[in-house]
Design a protein around this motif. Structure first.
Motif: not given
Length: 174
Positions: A28, A31, A34, A37-38, A50, A52, A57-58
């Motif tokens: 994503e 994100c 999120r 993702g959630d 994710g 960003d 973000a990841d």
């Protein structure tokens, strides 16, 4: 969160996310809060990442520098970019990151109706934009990808599902 945004999230889950395979590698871009993702993680999707510009973000950083972020080309089955392409042109990056046959899932305001989206934001019925809409694009003119499904929602938003052609090796003209 504004009421119209809540409704839009539920509709996006049904239209875009639920059809994705649970084991798909999904990136994503943008994100933000999120919610995508959630939802995916709570629904048992195992390959979500994710991105960003800001935490949580990841992967934090500009997707246009994806190599520097440690991402690998042609490594994702699907890319989600809801309400992002009006802020930044990322079509080449999405193309490079998707596997052949991969899916690009997009939402964005209809360019000629962005004024109405601004009004909805002003009265608190839609989420506020995080940056200017400098890259509004009609989804019928998206480069590099094949359109699978295009929808206009309430005359204000455009939703698109795009496919990276198999065996495609293309670059945008400079």
């Amino acid at each position: 969160m504004p009421m119209l945004s809540d409704i839009a999230q539920r509709k996006k889950i049904e239209y875009f996310l639920n059809p994705l395979p649970r084991d798909a590698a999904i990136l994503e871009i943008g994100c933000g809060a999120r919610w995508v993702g959630d939802h995916l993680r709570s629904a048992g999707y195992t390959g979500y990442v994710g991105n960003d510009l800001f935490p949580p973000a990841d992967i934090v950083g500009d997707i246009r520098k994806w190599r520097e972020l440690g991402l690998k080309g042609e490594s994702f089955d699907a890319i989600v970019a809801f309400e992002v392409v009006e802020h930044v042109d990322l079509f080449q990056e999405a193309f490079d990151l998707l596997k052949p046959g991969g899916t690009l899932l997009l939402t964005s305001p209809v360019p000629e109706m962005d004024w109405a989206m601004q009004l909805l934001e002003a009265v608190g019925l839609n989420q506020k934009r995080t940056s200017p809409h400098d890259h509004l694009i009609d989804f019928r003119t998206i480069p590099l990808f094949e359109a699978v499904s295009l929808r206009r929602v309430a005359g204000l938003s455009q939703w698109g599902i795009f496919r990276k052609p198999d065996g495609a090796e293309r670059k945008l003209a400079a």
